[in-house]
Write a protein that holds these residues in place. Structure first.
Motif, short mmCIF file in Angstrom:
data_model
loop_
_atom_site.label_atom_id
_atom_site.label_comp_id
_atom_site.label_asym_id
_atom_site.label_seq_id
_atom_site.Cartn_x
_atom_site.Cartn_y
_atom_site.Cartn_z
N GLY A 67 0.67 -1.35 -0.06
CA GLY A 67 -0.12 0.07 -0.04
C GLY A 67 0.89 1.30 -0.13
O GLY A 67 1.81 1.24 0.72
N TRP A 68 0.25 2.30 -0.70
CA TRP A 68 1.01 3.63 -0.80
C TRP A 68 -0.12 4.77 -0.75
O TRP A 68 -1.12 4.37 -0.82
CB TRP A 68 1.85 3.70 -1.99
CG TRP A 68 1.18 3.34 -3.09
CD1 TRP A 68 1.18 2.14 -3.78
CD2 TRP A 68 0.10 4.00 -4.05
NE1 TRP A 68 0.06 2.05 -5.13
CE2 TRP A 68 -0.26 3.40 -5.06
CE3 TRP A 68 -0.19 5.41 -3.83
CZ2 TRP A 68 -1.05 3.94 -6.11
CZ3 TRP A 68 -1.07 5.79 -4.99
CH2 TRP A 68 -1.62 5.13 -6.06
N ARG A 69 0.20 5.93 -0.38
CA ARG A 69 -0.56 7.09 -0.54
C ARG A 69 -0.04 8.11 -1.38
O ARG A 69 0.99 8.48 -1.69
CB ARG A 69 -0.64 7.81 1.05
CG ARG A 69 -0.97 6.90 1.96
CD ARG A 69 -1.18 7.67 3.20
NE ARG A 69 -0.91 6.83 4.46
CZ ARG A 69 -0.96 7.47 5.59
NH1 ARG A 69 -1.33 8.68 5.77
NH2 ARG A 69 -0.87 6.45 6.81
N ASP A 70 -1.00 8.58 -2.31
CA ASP A 70 -0.68 9.73 -3.30
C ASP A 70 -1.90 10.04 -4.12
O ASP A 70 -3.19 9.84 -3.60
CB ASP A 70 0.33 9.09 -4.39
CG ASP A 70 1.17 10.32 -4.98
OD1 ASP A 70 0.76 11.54 -4.79
OD2 ASP A 70 2.10 9.95 -5.40
N VAL A 85 -5.95 -1.73 -6.65
CA VAL A 85 -6.82 -1.11 -6.07
C VAL A 85 -6.64 0.37 -5.57
O VAL A 85 -5.46 0.46 -5.06
CB VAL A 85 -7.68 -1.94 -4.91
CG1 VAL A 85 -6.56 -1.94 -3.68
CG2 VAL A 85 -8.74 -1.06 -4.35
N LEU A 86 -7.65 1.21 -6.06
CA LEU A 86 -7.38 2.71 -5.46
C LEU A 86 -8.61 3.10 -4.35
O LEU A 86 -9.62 3.07 -4.76
CB LEU A 86 -7.43 3.67 -6.60
CG LEU A 86 -6.23 3.41 -7.67
CD1 LEU A 86 -6.61 4.33 -8.82
CD2 LEU A 86 -4.95 3.51 -6.97
N GLY A 87 -8.24 3.49 -3.46
CA GLY A 87 -9.20 3.68 -2.31
C GLY A 87 -9.02 5.14 -1.98
O GLY A 87 -8.08 5.71 -1.38
N CYS A 88 -10.08 6.27 -2.32
CA CYS A 88 -10.20 7.49 -2.24
C CYS A 88 -10.33 7.91 -0.42
O CYS A 88 -11.34 7.67 -0.03
CB CYS A 88 -11.15 8.29 -2.86
SG CYS A 88 -11.22 9.94 -2.70
N TYR A 89 -9.42 8.35 0.12
CA TYR A 89 -9.68 8.84 1.47
C TYR A 89 -9.67 10.33 1.57
O TYR A 89 -10.21 10.97 2.82
CB TYR A 89 -8.69 8.36 2.31
CG TYR A 89 -7.22 8.84 2.19
CD1 TYR A 89 -6.76 10.07 2.85
CD2 TYR A 89 -6.26 8.18 1.24
CE1 TYR A 89 -5.47 10.70 2.63
CE2 TYR A 89 -5.01 8.82 1.17
CZ TYR A 89 -4.42 9.72 1.85
OH TYR A 89 -3.40 10.23 1.59
N ALA A 90 -9.55 11.27 0.56
CA ALA A 90 -9.67 12.66 0.80
C ALA A 90 -10.15 13.22 -0.98
O ALA A 90 -9.59 12.71 -1.68
CB ALA A 90 -8.46 13.50 1.23
N GLY A 110 -14.17 7.97 0.08
CA GLY A 110 -15.00 6.54 0.44
C GLY A 110 -15.20 5.67 -0.91
O GLY A 110 -15.57 4.38 -0.80
N ASP A 111 -14.98 6.20 -1.97
CA ASP A 111 -15.11 5.45 -3.21
C ASP A 111 -13.85 4.52 -3.27
O ASP A 111 -12.81 4.80 -3.02
CB ASP A 111 -15.42 6.11 -4.46
CG ASP A 111 -16.71 6.85 -4.40
OD1 ASP A 111 -17.41 6.52 -3.70
OD2 ASP A 111 -16.94 7.68 -5.20
N ALA A 131 -6.97 12.47 -2.70
CA ALA A 131 -5.70 11.44 -2.49
C ALA A 131 -6.24 10.09 -2.16
O ALA A 131 -7.48 10.09 -1.78
CB ALA A 131 -4.99 11.98 -0.94
N VAL A 132 -5.43 9.07 -2.55
CA VAL A 132 -5.85 7.64 -2.53
C VAL A 132 -4.78 6.87 -1.89
O VAL A 132 -3.72 7.29 -1.92
CB VAL A 132 -6.11 7.26 -3.92
CG1 VAL A 132 -7.38 7.77 -4.63
CG2 VAL A 132 -4.79 6.96 -4.70
#
Length: 182
Positions: A67-70, A85-90, A110-111, A131-132
């Protein structure tokens, strides 16, 4: 620390899932077997503090690792050796799938986007907070491809060799990935 299930959509509640079957576009092979999935509101109750940690842990608990954030790159690219997989947190963004002629989807906090190996994706526009968390099925090594024509045959062979994931990145063995990727 145990994973708090509270941020997840209740498995008995209907989850809006959009499936996008994408055919090859020039040197962007996409995936002939499985559609890209947009899961709306997969994480409807993300906490305000450390939402990325919640998503990353959820993915890791179902063997979607590294996992990574960007954000999402602003050019068409894909991975021929791993599902992503990409999970949008912002924030929110518009992302094009499949290459220059592909559909544009909106994603927001949330998507989740589930991209089978080979599916090109590109950020078209995003707000400043977008960000995801990204991760890869079953901890597979991923490559970075940008649609170079001389690599199309190799990438097509790689894509065909990537197995079905063992679990949906959010819901495990009961998730929409296993319904849509049979």
């Amino acid at each position: 620390m145990p994973l708090n299930p509270e941020p997840f959509a209740n498995a008995s509640e209907p989850l809006e899932v959009q499936a996008h079957r994408l055919t090859a576009q020039g040197s962007f092979p996409n995936n002939p077997r499985w559609p890209a999935l947009v899961c709306r509101g997969a994480f409807p109750r993300l906490p305000s503090i450390e939402p990325a940690v919640v998503i990353k842990r959820a993915f890791a608990s179902h063997a979607w690792c590294d996992g990574w954030r960007d954000g999402v790159y602003d050019y068409h690219h894909f991975h021929s050796t791993a599902h992503e997989v990409l999970g949008c947190y912002a924030g929110k963004a518009r992302v094009q799938l499949g290459g220059p002629e592909g559909p544009i989807v909106e994603v927001a906090r949330g998507d989740v986007l589930i991209l089978p190996a080979g599916v090109a994706h590109k950020r078209i526009e995003a707000d400043a907070s977008f960000a995801v968390v990204g991760a890869y099925a079953d901890g597979r090594d991923y490559d970075m491809q940008c649609g170079e024509p001389d690599r199309t045959a190799e990438c097509t062979r790689n894509i065909a060799a990537v197995p079905l994931p063992h679990a949906d990145p959010v819901y495990g063995v009961t998730g929409p990935l296993l319904t849509h990727w049979r």
